[in-house]
Motif scaffolding. Sequence first.
Motif, mmCIF file in Angstrom:
data_model
loop_
_atom_site.group_PDB
_atom_site.id
_atom_site.type_symbol
_atom_site.label_atom_id
_atom_site.label_comp_id
_atom_site.label_asym_id
_atom_site.label_seq_id
_atom_site.Cartn_x
_atom_site.Cartn_y
_atom_site.Cartn_z
ATOM 1 N N ARG A 74 0.825 -1.206 0.000
ATOM 2 C CA ARG A 74 0.000 0.000 0.000
ATOM 3 C C ARG A 74 0.861 1.259 0.000
ATOM 4 N N THR A 75 1.952 1.242 0.758
ATOM 5 C CA THR A 75 2.871 2.375 0.796
ATOM 6 C C THR A 75 4.295 1.862 0.659
ATOM 7 N N LEU A 76 5.193 2.733 0.287
ATOM 8 C CA LEU A 76 6.603 2.376 0.142
ATOM 9 C C LEU A 76 7.428 3.339 0.977
ATOM 10 N N THR A 77 8.263 2.789 1.863
ATOM 11 C CA THR A 77 9.027 3.604 2.797
ATOM 12 C C THR A 77 10.488 3.197 2.785
ATOM 13 N N THR A 78 11.367 4.168 2.868
ATOM 14 C CA THR A 78 12.795 3.877 2.926
ATOM 15 C C THR A 78 13.144 3.245 4.263
ATOM 16 N N ALA A 79 13.800 2.094 4.220
ATOM 17 C CA ALA A 79 14.271 1.451 5.446
ATOM 18 C C ALA A 79 15.689 1.898 5.770
ATOM 19 N N VAL A 80 16.581 1.863 4.778
ATOM 20 C CA VAL A 80 17.958 2.266 5.012
ATOM 21 C C VAL A 80 18.603 2.568 3.669
ATOM 22 N N SER A 81 19.480 3.557 3.658
ATOM 23 C CA SER A 81 20.301 3.852 2.492
ATOM 24 C C SER A 81 21.623 3.112 2.623
ATOM 25 N N PHE A 82 22.123 2.576 1.526
ATOM 26 C CA PHE A 82 23.394 1.853 1.572
ATOM 27 C C PHE A 82 24.547 2.776 1.960
ATOM 28 N N GLY A 83 24.367 4.080 1.814
ATOM 29 C CA GLY A 83 25.394 5.014 2.256
ATOM 30 C C GLY A 83 25.580 5.036 3.758
ATOM 31 N N ARG A 84 24.597 4.546 4.517
ATOM 32 C CA ARG A 84 24.677 4.519 5.976
ATOM 33 C C ARG A 84 24.977 3.125 6.526
ATOM 34 N N VAL A 85 25.027 2.137 5.659
ATOM 35 C CA VAL A 85 25.244 0.762 6.120
ATOM 36 C C VAL A 85 26.687 0.588 6.574
ATOM 37 N N ARG A 86 26.862 -0.072 7.692
ATOM 38 C CA ARG A 86 28.192 -0.406 8.207
ATOM 39 C C ARG A 86 28.521 -1.887 8.058
ATOM 40 N N ASP A 87 27.504 -2.744 8.097
ATOM 41 C CA ASP A 87 27.769 -4.172 7.953
ATOM 42 C C ASP A 87 26.471 -4.886 7.610
ATOM 43 N N ILE A 88 26.600 -5.972 6.839
ATOM 44 C CA ILE A 88 25.478 -6.850 6.508
ATOM 45 C C ILE A 88 25.919 -8.270 6.836
ATOM 46 N N GLU A 89 25.230 -8.910 7.772
ATOM 47 C CA GLU A 89 25.657 -10.215 8.264
ATOM 48 C C GLU A 89 24.531 -11.229 8.136
ATOM 49 N N LEU A 90 24.913 -12.476 7.963
ATOM 50 C CA LEU A 90 23.971 -13.587 8.005
ATOM 51 C C LEU A 90 24.102 -14.236 9.379
ATOM 52 N N VAL A 91 23.058 -14.146 10.182
ATOM 53 C CA VAL A 91 23.092 -14.593 11.568
ATOM 54 C C VAL A 91 22.608 -16.037 11.648
ATOM 55 N N ASN A 92 23.354 -16.857 12.343
ATOM 56 C CA ASN A 92 22.999 -18.268 12.511
ATOM 57 C C ASN A 92 22.240 -18.434 13.825
ATOM 58 N N ASP A 93 20.926 -18.325 13.763
ATOM 59 C CA ASP A 93 20.109 -18.480 14.964
ATOM 60 C C ASP A 93 18.755 -19.057 14.583
ATOM 61 N N ARG A 110 21.095 -9.413 9.268
ATOM 62 C CA ARG A 110 21.181 -8.241 10.154
ATOM 63 C C ARG A 110 21.958 -7.138 9.443
ATOM 64 N N ILE A 111 21.308 -5.989 9.282
ATOM 65 C CA ILE A 111 21.931 -4.823 8.658
ATOM 66 C C ILE A 111 22.216 -3.806 9.751
ATOM 67 N N THR A 112 23.483 -3.504 9.957
ATOM 68 C CA THR A 112 23.889 -2.483 10.927
ATOM 69 C C THR A 112 24.179 -1.204 10.167
ATOM 70 N N TYR A 113 23.571 -0.116 10.608
ATOM 71 C CA TYR A 113 23.719 1.151 9.893
ATOM 72 C C TYR A 113 23.749 2.310 10.881
ATOM 73 N N VAL A 114 24.171 3.462 10.381
ATOM 74 C CA VAL A 114 24.203 4.676 11.191
ATOM 75 C C VAL A 114 22.838 5.332 11.101
#
Length: 600
Positions: A74-93, A110-114
């Motif tokens: 219904r709507t489209l919203t920005t979650a994160v810009s790649f310019g703010r990303v610090r790490d992208i990890e695949l978590v084993n849980d 898990r995306i860690t960003y500023v």
Amino acid sequence: MARTGSGTGSGSGTLLCRRNAKLDSFLKRNTERAVYERIRTHEPCVVVSETVNKVYMYAVLTDERVYLTEYPPRTLTTAVSFGRVRDIELVNDLPDFLRGKDRERCQHVRITYVAEKPARKGRDWLRRDKGAGLPPAGPSSRRNSHCAAITPTSEGRPAESSDVRWMKDELQPVLKPGRSASCPNPETLGLLRVPRPPPQPPSSSSSSPTSPTSPTSPTSPSDTSLKTRELVQVPWRLGSVLSRLLRRDGAAVAVETEREAQLHLYAVSPASRLYLHLQSCWNSFIIRSTLMLDPRYRTRLLVSADPSAPHISWERTSHLFSQLSRELLQDGISVETLYLLLQELRTAAHRNVMLRRLFWRASDVCVFMVQTLETCLHGSQSPSGVYTSDQLLLSSLIVQTLTIMFRETEVEAARINLLSAKKGALASRMLLALICDPQPETQSPESEAESELQTLRAEYLDAACSLLFELLLLGHETNRCFSADNFLCVGWILRVLQPHPHLLSFIGYQAQQVALALSGLGGSALSPVQSVLLFQRCRLLLVCLQYNNQLAQHLRTHFREEFRYFVKPSCAEENLPPQYPISRPTLRLVQHILHLMLNR
């Protein structure tokens, strides 16, 4: 990409990993054409963030941002810009909110960003015009309250694309170019109206700055000097106070805005490629945005970055590519004509991602380029193994063009089909063709001609490393999607290269260049192009250390001491400017390489 299409007749020229006509139609209606054409993929997942708690949504990936939309959209919203990303990890849980098979087969990314923070109220005293300043962040509407609404930013993005409107009304306002979050409009502060102080500071014996004497009234010489000192002293003191306050306040804001946040995406499909696409998009973004800091590279993309430039349709692009292909494949073509046509193809591919997709669908052009590289670099060498300048120039151009064709075409099905056909025959030929001897025997090492050849050879080796980097990225994708024995995985790529007579010297040359770039002996910071090449070389060395015992042993035997004494993280930080988006990921790679080189 995120849309469907088969063959070259598709209007959008894109392919779906899993078709969703309703979402595709929504995206086409609610995004601008330039954004819609660059959507990589979309995938359903459970989202957890600071504003979303375990909501089933679609994650939509473009080459610059991750968007979220409801299920159904219904709507489209920005979650994160790649310019703010610090790490992208695949978590084993095993997520506790899932049950049964969904819990076991879930892929947790898990995306860690500023995270961005609004301007502090303590800076309101700086604004004389209360209506001016930064646009308010504003809370999300009730309709969007369940979406992660992070304001888009131009951090790490090229200036040419910072003012593109990505949506109609759903997104929050974007900061205009030239405005800083830590300093409002200079005109609002009145700084532009403050006269600059003269080269010499006012004397300590000047009168009080509150003297009411008018500078335009008739005065005596003594009065004139007194008033001159008054006019100079007041702005100088005001300017110094404002400068100190702005620096102090800006530093405080910089510390505050470095608050890290996390976006968790739980893909419940066992065939999910969300993590791979996120990694690929992020890699492409930091490479592209770093290269855009280089003036010459930015000039190449000036046409595509200009919003006012005329749009070239898919049909027109297909027609022009077919015409260029016929000219390339004609019989009896001269070397000069071939070189000019390949230059044209490389330039067009830089600016048009649709052409890159067409390249993989028209397999005959790719096969022709690989065959030309084989003949040019390995089929017509002199007995001493010395390449001519024409061979090196043409080989570099072919490899550079192939490298561009790999970028932003990860979800193009024709690419993986072409490279994996006949048990990876074409990929094997490409891998073996691009490796060459970095130090062939020479008869006159100090001649001017040999110096030119060394420069051209170094340019080719740089290009070969970039192409091998792209092939290894493809191998990483295959590693996670298929079995280890399948074609095009990292292990298979290294096994194909293993018997090449010049592989060890080629890898050794790349290791030497990494050590030289990080030793601090150059005395100056790396350029954007050099930084990207360092990142690619580090990824290559890390793959050798992790996936191949023979290459790892060769690197430790011949380069352990060099890396121990000359490669320092502190030197790497000095040589990699912090404003480069690629600097932080490169520093992590350097630390990982040092650990594997020195501690095993």
